[in-house]
Design an enzyme around this catalytic site. Sequence first.
Site, PDB file in Angstrom:
ATOM      1  N   ASP A   1      50.159  49.150  43.073  1.00  0.00           N
ATOM      2  CA  ASP A   1      50.153  48.925  41.635  1.00  0.00           C
ATOM      3  C   ASP A   1      51.200  47.838  41.368  1.00  0.00           C
ATOM      4  OD1 ASP A   1      49.636  49.476  38.821  1.00  0.00           O
ATOM      5  OD2 ASP A   1      51.600  50.450  38.818  1.00  0.00           O
TER       6      ASP A   1
ATOM      7  N   ASP B   1      52.881  46.879  37.637  1.00  0.00           N
ATOM      8  CA  ASP B   1      53.895  47.266  36.652  1.00  0.00           C
ATOM      9  C   ASP B   1      54.576  48.559  37.081  1.00  0.00           C
ATOM     10  OD1 ASP B   1      53.487  45.140  34.920  1.00  0.00           O
ATOM     11  OD2 ASP B   1      51.947  46.174  33.761  1.00  0.00           O
TER      12      ASP B   1
END
Length: 364
Positions: free
Chosen positions: A20, A22
């Site tokens: 991922d 953020d």
Amino acid sequence: MTVPSPGSRLVDAYDLVIFDLDGVIYLVDRPIETAVAAVGRLHAEGKPLAYATNNASRRAAEVAALLSGMGLAVRPDEVLTSAAAAAGLLANRFPADSPVLVVGAEALRAEVRAVGLRPVTRLEDGPVAVVQGYAPEIGWADLAEAALAVRAGAEWFATNTDRTLPTARGPVPGNGSLVAVLRTALEREPDVVVGKPAPALFTAAARQAGATRPLAVGDRLDTDIEGAVRAGLDSLLVLTGVTRPAELLHAAVSERPTYVANDLGGLFDPAQVVHLPSHVTGEPGPTASGSTTGGFTASGPTTPAASGWQVVADGATALLTGSGSSLEALGALCAVSWSGQPISTVEPESDSARSALRDLDLLH
């Protein structure tokens, strides 16, 4: 489940790492230093990598350029975004040049154009679908047009339902909060949610890389980790983004990671990562005092290897005693809380326990 041999590096047990962005690699546009160092090390070792993000405000090439600006050699084809995935689904559903009302950033509109559909902004344009992604400039008028279009029969696609976005100042409203506005107004759910926790981004990354043992890395339980569980992948939760230890203690079975680490250093150093208990199948085992401990019957290890912590739970209150790392304490607490003995309060029995709970923000 892939289990690394004792003392070996976590990353060596997998043939692809899916990150991922953020909360894992950066916070908004500010790189997380330990993450940049870790990814650079993986690149140097030739480890296959992919980046799967629910953020629909950038195209893959823009994400790759952003990461390259942080010193990471990332190719656009290694990046999978919910915006591109949503556009692909729309293109499979509707004929070329169909009008689609886009509520989101220019990147989402660009992805819709790239698949041969026509972005529009008003009900009067006759949209066959509404696609909703995050953009900080979205306002009431945008949401009103979307609500009117869905009421008129347009299909409703959401790029993701992340309630919040991580920032250096703390979590702020994400696309899921904007989706909730329409959900309240329309009294219904979106027809299609594209991003995590749907497994499509993970399975696409694995298929693209030809991987058979991927590891998903994320910072939040309700998207990254649940998405990995749905895709049948092992997962590593890092504590650099949204999820805090208290939330991990109360994670639903569908949101429980395989491992937890403070940051991406856990990929390389066995002392910086804890293998969490597998999904619990048994009941907590009673002690002589009628309280419960981590000694229940489970489908996997009940406490981290070499942990010196003991947890005694009496109702929703647990007593932590022993010594070891803060992460090992978190693993021991998860073992008990996930056994069917949910913990709401943890009390320390020693200075070591007090220090660990302070590190985990669990000291009350």
